[in-house]
Design an enzyme around this catalytic site. Structure first.
Site, PDB file in Angstrom:
ATOM      1  N   GLY A  48      -9.503  -5.265 -25.777  1.00 57.03           N
ATOM      2  CA  GLY A  48      -9.673  -4.063 -26.444  1.00 57.03           C
ATOM      3  C   GLY A  48     -10.140  -2.964 -26.022  1.00 57.03           C
ATOM      4  N   ASP A  87       0.609   7.242 -20.688  1.00 55.25           N
ATOM      5  CA  ASP A  87      -0.141   6.009 -20.366  1.00 55.25           C
ATOM      6  C   ASP A  87       0.028   6.015 -18.905  1.00 55.25           C
ATOM      7  OD1 ASP A  87      -0.486   4.816 -22.700  1.00 55.25           O
ATOM      8  OD2 ASP A  87       1.104   3.489 -22.812  1.00 55.25           O
ATOM      9  N   ARG A 118      -7.027  11.592 -26.323  1.00 52.89           N
ATOM     10  CA  ARG A 118      -5.713  11.923 -25.810  1.00 52.89           C
ATOM     11  C   ARG A 118      -5.051  12.595 -27.053  1.00 52.89           C
ATOM     12  NH1 ARG A 118      -2.218   6.884 -23.471  1.00 52.89           N
ATOM     13  NH2 ARG A 118      -1.458   6.240 -25.325  1.00 52.89           N
ATOM     14  N   ASP A 147       8.001   0.561 -23.889  1.00 54.08           N
ATOM     15  CA  ASP A 147       6.833   0.879 -24.909  1.00 54.08           C
ATOM     16  C   ASP A 147       6.255   2.178 -24.092  1.00 54.08           C
ATOM     17  OD1 ASP A 147       6.152  -1.494 -23.280  1.00 54.08           O
ATOM     18  OD2 ASP A 147       4.150  -0.698 -23.533  1.00 54.08           O
ATOM     19  N   ASN A 148       6.593   2.330 -23.042  1.00 57.87           N
ATOM     20  CA  ASN A 148       5.771   3.733 -22.326  1.00 57.87           C
ATOM     21  C   ASN A 148       6.909   4.798 -22.254  1.00 57.87           C
ATOM     22  OD1 ASN A 148       3.257   2.416 -21.953  1.00 57.87           O
ATOM     23  ND2 ASN A 148       3.707   1.527 -19.964  1.00 57.87           N
ATOM     24  N   LYS A 184      -8.119   5.632 -26.811  1.00 49.70           N
ATOM     25  CA  LYS A 184      -7.736   4.472 -25.881  1.00 49.70           C
ATOM     26  C   LYS A 184      -8.952   3.866 -25.458  1.00 49.70           C
ATOM     27  CE  LYS A 184      -4.704   3.731 -21.761  1.00 49.70           C
ATOM     28  NZ  LYS A 184      -3.556   4.322 -20.942  1.00 49.70           N
TER      29      LYS A 184
END
Length: 473
Positions: free
Chosen positions: A125, A256, A175, A246-247, A112
């Site tokens: 990004g 997240d 992670r 999306d989490n 990440k």
């Protein structure tokens, strides 16, 4: 591009191989001066990784150098963000390095903050030290609390300055997760011909292999996993902060840790995230939000549950409607355990929560104080005294044994917001000492340490009133 390295052995790529339409092959950005800030030796050992070799390869953990033979990819997904559907999200600043398949099962190794991907939209990004260390310390604290979560392997400084409100040192988090499959992954696949069943079959084989081909039962398994997870969040005072679809994972792990926080004083309306202007993801809203997210997941599975919508919709709806009971049972059982009983009159439990809410009592500290009160070792607030007399009527004669049992499920230490904030500020300025001490304390949450008593104290009201958390993007 830097040459691949063999420091990570045995990486597999079943997701990228079997669902190639849901990924984009990609390479991480250059890291001018990679340097590991924190490394999880215990996690590396449990995964069968060579910790010494990894420590010597910060360029790999920063994403600048791909592991030998790895198929590094950015994963595609969609998602409902604050209730609005976004058809294309994806790993805008992340890479899936691959999968490790060891004694504990298959897990993803994921970066990440490793640079822009085709899903980056307007973002750079990149990530910076503070938010990556936040995810590290909170995820490892959650693991120590027994809450399903992604794990943190390392945070690596990149040597790059990243502009946020001011220049900050760049960093990448490595992670580990049971997988990075999300409700948003299914929302993306459902809108692409031929992908939904492939994704569902992959997810079932990976997480619920006893349910092969049984899509309604697969849905029920995810509903049950998330009901249990959110109950654990609520019992610990955890506020995720950005519960978009999306989490929300298919595995039932917390993922997240962006603008996350923990409540000090019990407040169902607590909101810490700077982007949650309407309080959609407030502490007390989390159970209901998760049901809403699971409804979106159920919608994606309708074609697999039954060819006729008149059959599929009622079947999925029945499972979805069971969520409230599943959550309620998990929360009630967990609260009874925190209070040292096998069962508790719901009215008595509700009265405790009302007293705590109306008087701003500390969520974590109150349960530890109740155990100490049974031992005669603590003075409880006067406002709790009448309730305590009612509670004692549910306890056996050996209240010391009850207190000991309570101490096994009620932490002394959580990542208190003011302590996390102070540790991250120091780390950003180059001093990792406060972070390392905090990490040590919160990863041993049930062990009383007299020399760390300040880590059990809530923040001042002044701090709490002005405290906000940020995604770090």
């Amino acid at each position: 591009m830097a040459a691949p390295t063999s420091v990570l052995h045995g990486l597999e790529s079943t997701y990228a191989d079997e669902l190639s339409d849901l990924v984009v092959p990609w390479q991480g950005a250059e890291a001018p001066e990679p340097r590991i800030l924190v490394f999880n030796d215990a996690l590396a050992s449990s995964l069968g990784l060579d910790a010494d070799a990894l420590r010597g390869a910060p360029d790999v953990l920063a994403g600048a150098t791909p592991p030998d033979g790895a198929k590094t990819v950015a994963m595609a997904y969609a998602g409902h963000q604050f209730g609005g559907f976004v058809p294309m999200l994806g790993d805008g600043r992340a890479l899936l390095l691959g999968e490790l398949n060891g004694p504990g099962g298959r897990v993803d190794l994921h970066l990440k903050g490793s640079g822009r991907t085709p899903f980056a939209r307007r973002g750079d990004g990149l990530a910076v030290v503070g938010p990556m260390l936040r995810e590290y310390v909170v995820s490892e604290a959650m693991h120590a609390l027994g809450i399903p979560t992604t794990r943190s392997l390392a945070v690596t400084a990149t040597g790059r300055s990243v502009m946020r409100s001011e220049p900050e040192p760049g960093a990448v988090l490595a992670r580990v997760a049971a997988s990075h499959l999300r409700v948003g992954t299914f929302e993306f696949a459902a809108r692409r011909e031929g992908q939904l069943q492939l994704l569902a079959d992959y997810a079932i084989a990976r997480h619920y292999p006893h349910l092969t081909g049984r899509y309604l039962e697969f849905y029920e398994a995810v509903v049950d996993a998330q009901a249990r997870l959110v109950a654990q969040w609520m019992l610990t005072g955890f506020v995720h902060g950005v519960m978009n679809t999306d989490n929300t994972t298919i595995s039932g792990q917390t993922i997240d840790y962006g603008p996350c926080a923990f409540v000090d004083a019990y407040d169902p309306y607590a909101v810490f995230s700077s982007i949650d202007h309407g309080g959609r993801y407030a502490f007390g809203n989390q159970p209901g939000v998760m049901q809403w997210n699971l409804a979106r997941f159920g919608e994606t599975l309708l074609p697999l549950v039954a060819a006729d919508p008149n059959d599929a919709v009622p079947a999925v709806t029945e499972v979805l409607e069971s969520y409230a009971d599943r959550y309620g049972r998990n929360f009630a059982d967990g609260l009874a355990s925190k209070l040292g009983v096998t069962q508790l009159d719901p009215a008595v439990a509700d009265d405790l929560l009302t007293i705590m809410r109306d008087n701003g009592l500390d969520w974590t500290g109150t349960f530890r104080a109740l155990a100490d009160e049974l031992r005669g070792a603590a003075t409880i607030p006067d406002v709790l005294a009448p309730w305590v007399e009612r509670w004692r009527g549910y306890l056996p004669d050996d209240v010391t044994a009850v207190a000991d049992a309570m101490d096994r499920v009620n932490p002394i230490y959580i990542p208190r917001n003011h302590l996390v904030d102070a540790a991250l500020r120091s780390a950003t300025a180059g001093d990792l000492g406060p972070f390392e001490t905090l990490l040590d304390v919160v990863t041993h949450p049930f062990e009383r340490r007299d020399d760390r008593s300040e880590y059990a104290e809530p923040a001042s009201q002044v701090f709490t009133e002005g405290f906000q958390t940020f995604c770090g993007t």
